[in-house]
Design a protein around this motif. Structure first.
Motif, mmCIF file in Angstrom:
data_model
loop_
_atom_site.group_PDB
_atom_site.id
_atom_site.type_symbol
_atom_site.label_atom_id
_atom_site.label_comp_id
_atom_site.label_asym_id
_atom_site.label_seq_id
_atom_site.Cartn_x
_atom_site.Cartn_y
_atom_site.Cartn_z
ATOM 1 N N ASP A 114 -7.775 2.816 -3.240
ATOM 2 C CA ASP A 114 -7.921 1.776 -2.207
ATOM 3 C C ASP A 114 -8.522 2.341 -0.918
ATOM 4 O O ASP A 114 -8.707 1.602 0.048
ATOM 5 C CB ASP A 114 -6.592 1.055 -1.936
ATOM 6 C CG ASP A 114 -5.464 1.987 -1.521
ATOM 7 O OD1 ASP A 114 -5.371 3.096 -2.071
ATOM 8 O OD2 ASP A 114 -4.671 1.592 -0.635
ATOM 9 N N HIS A 264 4.847 4.985 2.789
ATOM 10 C CA HIS A 264 4.261 4.016 3.723
ATOM 11 C C HIS A 264 5.225 3.711 4.867
ATOM 12 O O HIS A 264 6.335 4.232 4.921
ATOM 13 C CB HIS A 264 3.884 2.728 2.966
ATOM 14 C CG HIS A 264 2.779 2.922 1.977
ATOM 15 N ND1 HIS A 264 1.487 3.192 2.355
ATOM 16 C CD2 HIS A 264 2.785 2.903 0.610
ATOM 17 C CE1 HIS A 264 0.733 3.325 1.269
ATOM 18 N NE2 HIS A 264 1.487 3.165 0.194
ATOM 19 N N HIS A 296 -3.475 -1.862 6.473
ATOM 20 C CA HIS A 296 -2.855 -1.549 5.180
ATOM 21 C C HIS A 296 -1.666 -2.444 4.824
ATOM 22 O O HIS A 296 -0.818 -2.073 4.016
ATOM 23 C CB HIS A 296 -2.424 -0.073 5.154
ATOM 24 C CG HIS A 296 -2.475 0.553 3.780
ATOM 25 N ND1 HIS A 296 -1.391 0.563 2.927
ATOM 26 C CD2 HIS A 296 -3.464 1.183 3.123
ATOM 27 C CE1 HIS A 296 -1.717 1.183 1.804
ATOM 28 N NE2 HIS A 296 -2.981 1.567 1.902
HETATM 29 ZN ZN LIG Z 1 -3.660 3.062 0.602
#
Ligand SMILES: [Zn+2]
Ligand SMILES: [Zn+2]
Length: 341
Positions: A114, A264, A296
């Motif tokens: 990504d 994350h 994101h």
């Molecule tokens: Zn990513």
């Protein structure tokens, strides 16, 4: 849409679109951040990619390239590329010109798909340019993507023949490197991202800077200290108000438990780490006027409000609780062009 939601929505857009530079502001050094891809994972066509250049200068870097050409076409539609002059006779569309002429280098935070899919699929028609990254990311690109199996080898090393369109440029953490054919320097620091090394890039020109952060988890969850190290390194830049913007991820909203973060952040963790930065830079006042662009956000298959609505709500609450009222938070959307100065 309720009245409250409508107000939030309008406030958000007013905060973005009331930014055209005044004549005085135009004279100050600034940066232009153009969002080519905003989401984290799943929504192909809108994955992390941020074009960054000094205001009034058409020579840019692209920070991550989860989406490249699709993001340029989308940005072309919103008018976000209109200030880039396409020379008469170039024979190129505006997005095509920006890909091959305006973007002078890629800065890749890590090789998750990504963050690189747009770079890979654009490569056959792209122009030659350097790819800046930490050594581990360059190793992943050359061993696992540009290797004649997943894709032809457009790199300058790896399985032969190396076509050499992309020049791998390994960065040394903490050491500024000039980006050729631009007015910018870039400095990298490693980030912890669920067992993968990711990267933060400080992009500087004309005495000011912008920090682009690839995927990262909080130090307390990752069991490391790389965010702490990063904040210590850039604290002087922040204390002097030279840092104008941070692009940072918040993949999930605050209902996500820490054990499910997978490298994350949530809004609570973003607010906490910004407080850490402020502490190193001399206090919360050091962040006054700083723009924090949230990227994101994970796309969701669930019916109902988009995930960014919950993230926006959490950010407002977490920022207020953390004393971050002087920070301007924005959520990245594809096709957004933001000028910071
Ligand atoms: Zn990513
Ligand atoms: Zn990742």
């Amino acid at each position: 849409m309720t009245l409250k939601k409508t107000c939030l929505f309008l406030c958000f857009f007013i905060s973005i679109f009331s930014l055209p530079p005044t004549p005085e502001a135009a004279a100050r050094p600034g940066f232009v951040v153009t969002v080519l891809g905003a989401r984290g994972g799943m929504l192909d066509g809108n994955l992390s990619a941020y074009m960054i250049r000094p205001a009034g200068d058409d020579r840019a870097v692209l920070c991550d390239a989860g989406t490249a050409m699709g993001g340029l076409v989308a940005a072309g539609r919103t008018g976000a590329l209109d200030d880039i002059a396409v020379p008469r006779g170039s024979g190129l569309t505006r997005p095509g010109y920006v890909l091959t002429h305006t973007i002078r280098a890629y800065l890749i935070s890590h090789a998750h798909l990504d963050h690189v899919a747009g770079l890979v699929v654009a490569s056959p028609d792209d122009s030659a340019k350097p790819i800046y990254a930490l050594p581990a990311t360059l190793d992943d690109l050359s061993a696992h993507l540009f290797n004649w199996r997943i894709w032809p080898n457009f790199g300058d090393r790896g399985p032969p023949p190396a076509l050499g369109k992309y020049h791998y440029r390994a960065l040394t953490p903490g050491r500024a490197e000039p980006v050729p054919d631009t007015a910018m320097t870039v400095t990298a620091w490693p980030l912890d991202h669920g067992g993968v090394e990711s990267t933060a890039f400080l992009i500087a020109a004309n005495g000011i800077s912008v920090l682009y952060m690839g995927d990262t988890g909080p130090d307390a969850v990752e069991g490391g200290h790389r965010l702490d190290d990063l904040w210590r390194a850039i604290a002087p830049e922040v204390a002097a108000h030279r840092l104008k913007a941070i692009v940072i991820e918040a993949s999930y909203d605050d209902t996500r438990p820490d054990r499910m973060l997978f490298g994350h952040m949530t809004p609570t963790w973003v607010a906490a780490t910004l407080r850490d930065l402020a502490r190193q830079a001399g206090g919360l006042e050091s962040l006054r006027g700083l723009t924090v662009l949230i990227g994101h956000v994970k796309y969701s298959l669930a019916a109902g409000p988009a995930p960014q609505e919950a993230i926006r709500r959490d950010l407002v609450r977490d920022a207020a609780r953390s004393g971050l009222g002087g920070v301007r938070f924005l959520i990245a959307e594809q096709g957004l062009r933001l000028t910071v100065d």
